[in-house]
Design a protein around this motif. Structure first.
Motif, PDB file in Angstrom:
ATOM      1  N   CYS A 128       0.858  -1.172   0.000  1.00 31.58           N
ATOM      2  CA  CYS A 128       0.000   0.000   0.000  1.00 31.58           C
ATOM      3  C   CYS A 128       0.898   1.227   0.000  1.00 31.58           C
ATOM      4  O   CYS A 128       1.677   1.442   0.929  1.00 31.58           O
ATOM      5  CB  CYS A 128      -0.902  -0.006   1.235  1.00 31.58           C
ATOM      6  N   LEU A 130       0.318   4.374   0.452  1.00 30.88           N
ATOM      7  CA  LEU A 130       0.068   5.273   1.575  1.00 30.88           C
ATOM      8  C   LEU A 130       0.779   4.773   2.834  1.00 30.88           C
ATOM      9  O   LEU A 130       1.452   5.530   3.532  1.00 30.88           O
ATOM     10  CB  LEU A 130      -1.434   5.412   1.826  1.00 30.88           C
ATOM     11  N   LYS A 131       0.646   3.468   3.112  1.00 34.47           N
ATOM     12  CA  LYS A 131       1.328   2.905   4.283  1.00 34.47           C
ATOM     13  C   LYS A 131       2.839   3.010   4.132  1.00 34.47           C
ATOM     14  O   LYS A 131       3.551   3.298   5.097  1.00 34.47           O
ATOM     15  CB  LYS A 131       0.927   1.440   4.479  1.00 34.47           C
ATOM     16  N   LEU A 132       3.336   2.792   2.930  1.00 32.66           N
ATOM     17  CA  LEU A 132       4.768   2.891   2.677  1.00 32.66           C
ATOM     18  C   LEU A 132       5.263   4.299   2.952  1.00 32.66           C
ATOM     19  O   LEU A 132       6.266   4.502   3.632  1.00 32.66           O
ATOM     20  CB  LEU A 132       5.072   2.483   1.235  1.00 32.66           C
ATOM     21  N   ARG A 134       3.845   6.570   4.846  1.00 31.33           N
ATOM     22  CA  ARG A 134       3.731   6.825   6.293  1.00 31.33           C
ATOM     23  C   ARG A 134       4.910   6.201   7.030  1.00 31.33           C
ATOM     24  O   ARG A 134       5.490   6.797   7.926  1.00 31.33           O
ATOM     25  CB  ARG A 134       2.431   6.237   6.844  1.00 31.33           C
ATOM     26  N   LEU A 135       5.241   4.979   6.643  1.00 29.74           N
ATOM     27  CA  LEU A 135       6.343   4.270   7.268  1.00 29.74           C
ATOM     28  C   LEU A 135       7.650   5.022   7.099  1.00 29.74           C
ATOM     29  O   LEU A 135       8.405   5.208   8.050  1.00 29.74           O
ATOM     30  CB  LEU A 135       6.459   2.905   6.600  1.00 29.74           C
ATOM     31  N   GLU A 143       2.765   0.128  11.297  1.00 30.01           N
ATOM     32  CA  GLU A 143       1.799  -0.879  10.871  1.00 30.01           C
ATOM     33  C   GLU A 143       2.449  -1.734   9.794  1.00 30.01           C
ATOM     34  O   GLU A 143       3.369  -1.305   9.123  1.00 30.01           O
ATOM     35  CB  GLU A 143       0.534  -0.215  10.349  1.00 30.01           C
ATOM     36  N   ASP A 144       1.981  -2.950   9.655  1.00 29.61           N
ATOM     37  CA  ASP A 144       2.540  -3.829   8.638  1.00 29.61           C
ATOM     38  C   ASP A 144       2.089  -3.403   7.261  1.00 29.61           C
ATOM     39  O   ASP A 144       0.952  -2.992   7.060  1.00 29.61           O
ATOM     40  CB  ASP A 144       2.084  -5.276   8.859  1.00 29.61           C
ATOM     41  N   LEU A 145       3.007  -3.501   6.290  1.00 25.46           N
ATOM     42  CA  LEU A 145       2.660  -3.214   4.902  1.00 25.46           C
ATOM     43  C   LEU A 145       1.886  -4.360   4.279  1.00 25.46           C
ATOM     44  O   LEU A 145       1.116  -4.176   3.362  1.00 25.46           O
ATOM     45  CB  LEU A 145       3.927  -2.991   4.070  1.00 25.46           C
ATOM     46  N   TYR A 175      12.053   0.065   2.378  1.00 24.77           N
ATOM     47  CA  TYR A 175      10.821   0.821   2.180  1.00 24.77           C
ATOM     48  C   TYR A 175      11.098   2.189   1.542  1.00 24.77           C
ATOM     49  O   TYR A 175      10.351   2.636   0.679  1.00 24.77           O
ATOM     50  CB  TYR A 175      10.074   1.012   3.503  1.00 24.77           C
TER      51      TYR A 175
END
Length: 186
Positions: A128, A130-132, A134-135, A143-145, A175
């Motif tokens: 994702c 967005l999650k990447l 954010r990370l 949170e886990d990708l 990441y």
């Protein structure tokens, strides 16, 4: 280009496909579906907008009515005009196979503008964006990708043992690299 013009353009692509593909016959329901998909996708904003216009269509039709040709031809034509991509997600492997071996090759031969397509599969291998981002932004793993029950390969039995801190640094570096590559190709 206005949404109406974009919708007309993508619906025209569908009509070209139906008219030039042996064995296809015009069906009113299929045409209505293509018109709905064309109008819906033409209204949606692409890219980053402070208040993007979203567009959703829910369409139900029986087996064998030509849904794939209706939505794929209009979506692909619109994407080509807007110089973007289309992602088609299927619920079954059978439909995935149908798209890859039958529907998309037929569309590629009958549409006016050339396009390429590829199969991407493996639920546990998608990231994702967005999650990447954010990370990478917070420097930690909030949170886990990937899903917890992903099908990613397990670590090899033989390998280098690293500390938790070094593993975390390697993960963040990976990441960051993925985010950089994703932003350069988006």
């Amino acid at each position: 280009m206005s949404p109406e013009h974009l919708a007309d353009l993508s619906l025209s692509a569908f009509e070209t496909v139906v008219g030039s593909t042996p064995g296809f016959r015009p069906r009113p329901g299929q045409h209505e579906m293509a018109a709905c998909v064309a109008a819906t996708l033409a209204r949606a904003d692409l890219g980053e907008h402070p208040a993007p216009t979203k567009a959703i269509a829910v369409i139900q039709a029986g087996t064998g009515v030509g849904k794939s040709a209706a939505y794929a031809s209009t979506a692909i034509a619109l994407a080509l005009e807007r110089k973007t991509r289309v992602l088609i997600s299927t619920a079954t492997v059978a439909l995935q196979e149908q798209l890859m071996t039958k529907d998309l090759p037929a569309l590629a031969q009958s549409m006016d503008k050339p396009f390429v397509f590829a199969l991407a599969k493996g639920r546990g291998r998608y990231v994702c964006k967005l999650k990447l981002e954010r990370l990478v932004g917070n420097g930690g793993v909030a949170e886990d990708l990937f899903d917890a029950d992903n099908d990613a390969p397990k670590p090899a039995k033989f390998g280098t043992v690293v500390s938790q801190e070094e593993a975390e640094e390697r993960r963040i570096h990976l990441y960051e690299t993925m985010a950089r590559i994703g932003n350069s190709t988006a």
